[in-house]
Design a protein around this motif. Structure first.
Motif, PDB file in Angstrom:
ATOM      1  N   PRO A  31       1.131  -1.179   0.015  1.00 49.01           N
ATOM      2  CA  PRO A  31      -0.019  -0.111   0.033  1.00 49.01           C
ATOM      3  C   PRO A  31       0.908   1.151  -0.163  1.00 49.01           C
ATOM      4  CG  PRO A  31      -0.060  -1.157   2.113  1.00 49.01           C
ATOM      5  CD  PRO A  31       0.563  -2.037   1.050  1.00 49.01           C
ATOM      6  N   PRO A  32       0.440   2.266  -0.728  1.00 48.43           N
ATOM      7  CA  PRO A  32       1.176   3.506  -0.642  1.00 48.43           C
ATOM      8  C   PRO A  32       1.427   4.193   0.441  1.00 48.43           C
ATOM      9  CG  PRO A  32      -0.938   4.017  -1.515  1.00 48.43           C
ATOM     10  CD  PRO A  32      -0.829   2.460  -1.535  1.00 48.43           C
ATOM     11  N   ASN A  33       2.364   4.832   0.829  1.00 51.19           N
ATOM     12  CA  ASN A  33       2.679   5.727   1.987  1.00 51.19           C
ATOM     13  C   ASN A  33       1.752   7.006   2.028  1.00 51.19           C
ATOM     14  OD1 ASN A  33       4.726   3.966   3.240  1.00 51.19           O
ATOM     15  ND2 ASN A  33       6.119   4.875   1.977  1.00 51.19           N
ATOM     16  N   LEU A  34       1.558   7.665   0.837  1.00 52.66           N
ATOM     17  CA  LEU A  34       0.813   8.724   0.730  1.00 52.66           C
ATOM     18  C   LEU A  34      -0.496   8.504  -0.217  1.00 52.66           C
ATOM     19  CD1 LEU A  34       0.414  11.629   1.366  1.00 52.66           C
ATOM     20  CD2 LEU A  34       2.151  12.081  -0.570  1.00 52.66           C
ATOM     21  N   ALA A  35      -1.589   7.997   0.194  1.00 53.47           N
ATOM     22  CA  ALA A  35      -2.641   7.462  -0.472  1.00 53.47           C
ATOM     23  C   ALA A  35      -3.483   8.646  -1.095  1.00 53.47           C
ATOM     24  CB  ALA A  35      -3.592   6.942   0.300  1.00 53.47           C
ATOM     25  N   ASP A  36      -3.414   9.960  -0.464  1.00 55.30           N
ATOM     26  CA  ASP A  36      -4.095  11.158  -1.083  1.00 55.30           C
ATOM     27  C   ASP A  36      -3.287  12.058  -1.035  1.00 55.30           C
ATOM     28  OD1 ASP A  36      -5.776  13.053  -2.101  1.00 55.30           O
ATOM     29  OD2 ASP A  36      -7.361  12.272  -0.860  1.00 55.30           O
ATOM     30  N   TYR A  37      -2.331  12.529  -2.233  1.00 53.97           N
ATOM     31  CA  TYR A  37      -1.376  13.561  -2.266  1.00 53.97           C
ATOM     32  C   TYR A  37      -2.115  14.993  -2.082  1.00 53.97           C
ATOM     33  CZ  TYR A  37       2.005  16.918  -4.022  1.00 53.97           C
ATOM     34  OH  TYR A  37       2.840  18.255  -4.050  1.00 53.97           O
ATOM     35  N   ASP A  38      -3.345  15.189  -2.786  1.00 52.36           N
ATOM     36  CA  ASP A  38      -3.908  16.373  -2.646  1.00 52.36           C
ATOM     37  C   ASP A  38      -4.460  16.825  -1.341  1.00 52.36           C
ATOM     38  OD1 ASP A  38      -3.633  16.799  -5.508  1.00 52.36           O
ATOM     39  OD2 ASP A  38      -5.188  15.887  -5.916  1.00 52.36           O
ATOM     40  N   ALA A  39      -5.083  15.576  -0.536  1.00 58.66           N
ATOM     41  CA  ALA A  39      -5.546  15.895   0.643  1.00 58.66           C
ATOM     42  C   ALA A  39      -4.309  16.220   1.489  1.00 58.66           C
ATOM     43  CB  ALA A  39      -6.312  14.644   0.953  1.00 58.66           C
ATOM     44  N   ALA A  40      -3.282  15.562   1.396  1.00 54.55           N
ATOM     45  CA  ALA A  40      -1.999  15.517   2.248  1.00 54.55           C
ATOM     46  C   ALA A  40      -1.510  16.893   2.015  1.00 54.55           C
ATOM     47  CB  ALA A  40      -1.145  14.434   1.828  1.00 54.55           C
ATOM     48  N   ARG A  41      -1.418  17.433   0.704  1.00 55.71           N
ATOM     49  CA  ARG A  41      -0.889  18.728   0.544  1.00 55.71           C
ATOM     50  C   ARG A  41      -1.792  19.886   1.140  1.00 55.71           C
ATOM     51  NH1 ARG A  41       0.112  21.603  -5.070  1.00 55.71           N
ATOM     52  NH2 ARG A  41       1.250  23.235  -4.517  1.00 55.71           N
ATOM     53  N   ALA A  42      -3.246  19.544   1.046  1.00 58.58           N
ATOM     54  CA  ALA A  42      -4.017  20.612   1.461  1.00 58.58           C
ATOM     55  C   ALA A  42      -3.813  20.705   3.216  1.00 58.58           C
ATOM     56  CB  ALA A  42      -5.384  20.217   1.090  1.00 58.58           C
ATOM     57  N   GLN A  43      -3.746  19.904   3.560  1.00 58.56           N
ATOM     58  CA  GLN A  43      -3.819  19.644   5.143  1.00 58.56           C
ATOM     59  C   GLN A  43      -2.279  19.766   5.786  1.00 58.56           C
ATOM     60  OE1 GLN A  43      -5.040  15.760   6.137  1.00 58.56           O
ATOM     61  NE2 GLN A  43      -6.965  16.186   5.347  1.00 58.56           N
ATOM     62  N   PHE A  44      -1.281  20.108   4.998  1.00 54.14           N
ATOM     63  CA  PHE A  44       0.061  20.274   5.355  1.00 54.14           C
ATOM     64  C   PHE A  44       0.118  21.813   5.997  1.00 54.14           C
ATOM     65  CE2 PHE A  44       4.408  21.805   5.196  1.00 54.14           C
ATOM     66  CZ  PHE A  44       5.001  20.562   5.813  1.00 54.14           C
ATOM     67  N   CYS A  45       0.837  21.550   7.239  1.00 50.41           N
ATOM     68  CA  CYS A  45       0.936  22.974   7.741  1.00 50.41           C
ATOM     69  C   CYS A  45       2.470  22.821   8.433  1.00 50.41           C
ATOM     70  CB  CYS A  45       0.080  23.232   8.939  1.00 50.41           C
ATOM     71  SG  CYS A  45       0.641  24.529  10.234  1.00 50.41           S
ATOM     72  N   TRP A  46       3.360  23.988   8.191  1.00 46.79           N
ATOM     73  CA  TRP A  46       4.779  24.089   8.668  1.00 46.79           C
ATOM     74  C   TRP A  46       4.869  24.041  10.013  1.00 46.79           C
ATOM     75  CZ3 TRP A  46       8.923  22.308   6.389  1.00 46.79           C
ATOM     76  CH2 TRP A  46       9.030  22.560   4.789  1.00 46.79           C
ATOM     77  N   GLU A  47       3.957  24.601  10.770  1.00 45.66           N
ATOM     78  CA  GLU A  47       3.859  24.789  12.143  1.00 45.66           C
ATOM     79  C   GLU A  47       3.681  23.402  12.848  1.00 45.66           C
ATOM     80  OE1 GLU A  47       4.745  27.251  14.016  1.00 45.66           O
ATOM     81  OE2 GLU A  47       5.086  28.221  12.375  1.00 45.66           O
ATOM     82  N   THR A  48       2.766  22.467  12.122  1.00 45.63           N
ATOM     83  CA  THR A  48       2.256  21.082  12.722  1.00 45.63           C
ATOM     84  C   THR A  48       3.822  20.255  12.489  1.00 45.63           C
ATOM     85  OG1 THR A  48       0.025  21.313  12.320  1.00 45.63           O
ATOM     86  CG2 THR A  48       1.257  19.060  12.367  1.00 45.63           C
ATOM     87  N   ALA A  49       4.483  20.411  11.190  1.00 45.46           N
ATOM     88  CA  ALA A  49       5.595  19.718  10.858  1.00 45.46           C
ATOM     89  C   ALA A  49       6.605  20.200  11.996  1.00 45.46           C
ATOM     90  CB  ALA A  49       6.137  19.998   9.621  1.00 45.46           C
ATOM     91  N   ARG A  50       7.082  21.395  12.401  1.00 38.16           N
ATOM     92  CA  ARG A  50       8.060  21.627  13.231  1.00 38.16           C
ATOM     93  C   ARG A  50       7.652  21.105  14.608  1.00 38.16           C
ATOM     94  NH1 ARG A  50       6.851  26.722  10.933  1.00 38.16           N
ATOM     95  NH2 ARG A  50       8.538  27.544   9.542  1.00 38.16           N
ATOM     96  N   ALA A  51       6.444  21.014  15.020  1.00 34.70           N
ATOM     97  CA  ALA A  51       5.949  20.407  16.402  1.00 34.70           C
ATOM     98  C   ALA A  51       6.350  19.100  16.452  1.00 34.70           C
ATOM     99  CB  ALA A  51       4.583  20.840  16.536  1.00 34.70           C
ATOM    100  N   LYS A  52       6.359  18.437  15.207  1.00 34.51           N
ATOM    101  CA  LYS A  52       6.649  17.062  15.308  1.00 34.51           C
ATOM    102  C   LYS A  52       7.850  16.760  15.416  1.00 34.51           C
ATOM    103  CE  LYS A  52       2.565  15.370  12.879  1.00 34.51           C
ATOM    104  NZ  LYS A  52       1.897  14.802  11.623  1.00 34.51           N
ATOM    105  N   LEU A  53       8.684  17.647  14.708  1.00 32.65           N
ATOM    106  CA  LEU A  53      10.232  17.562  14.784  1.00 32.65           C
ATOM    107  C   LEU A  53      11.003  18.115  16.188  1.00 32.65           C
ATOM    108  CD1 LEU A  53      10.792  18.626  11.115  1.00 32.65           C
ATOM    109  CD2 LEU A  53      11.148  16.203  12.272  1.00 32.65           C
ATOM    110  N   THR A  54      10.064  18.831  16.870  1.00 30.71           N
ATOM    111  CA  THR A  54      10.662  19.542  17.982  1.00 30.71           C
ATOM    112  C   THR A  54      11.504  18.243  18.879  1.00 30.71           C
ATOM    113  OG1 THR A  54       9.129  21.150  18.014  1.00 30.71           O
ATOM    114  CG2 THR A  54      10.348  20.878  20.102  1.00 30.71           C
TER     115      THR A  54
END
Length: 104
Positions: free
Chosen positions: A23-46
């Protein structure tokens, strides 16, 4: 859909996820892109080692290379830069100095 260098759009390739062996790691690229947020990404990497560097490198590879080159240059000339900063502070104006540029 990515843009090739000549500006034409390529058609999306659609695959049936159920027919794939893995199964693909990214099943719905458009949805993932629309939901992406740099602040959330930063928080996950903190707290991860080099998390900020990883974000910078991903967002701007050329900017990251320039940042690393500048940091390397500053580190190699730390004493000279410190003396020049002190002289500038004492004189109240810009000071010129000579630094060494490392050969690659």
């Amino acid at each position: 859909m990515g843009l090739p260098s000549h500006g034409l759009r390529y058609a999306s390739i659609h695959k049936d996820a159920a027919s794939l062996a893995t199964p693909p790691n990214l099943a719905d690229y458009d949805a993932a892109r629309a939901q992406f947020c740099w602040e959330t990404a930063r928080a996950k990497l903190t707290g991860l080692p080099n998390a900020g560097g990883a974000l910078m490198q991903e967002a701007s590879p050329e900017g990251w290379r320039e940042f690393v080159a500048g940091a390397t240059l500053a580190r190699a000339n730390a004493d000279t830069l410190r003396v020049s900063r002190d002289a500038a502070a004492k004189a109240g104006k810009e000071q010129k100095c000579t630094i060494a540029v490392l050969a690659r």
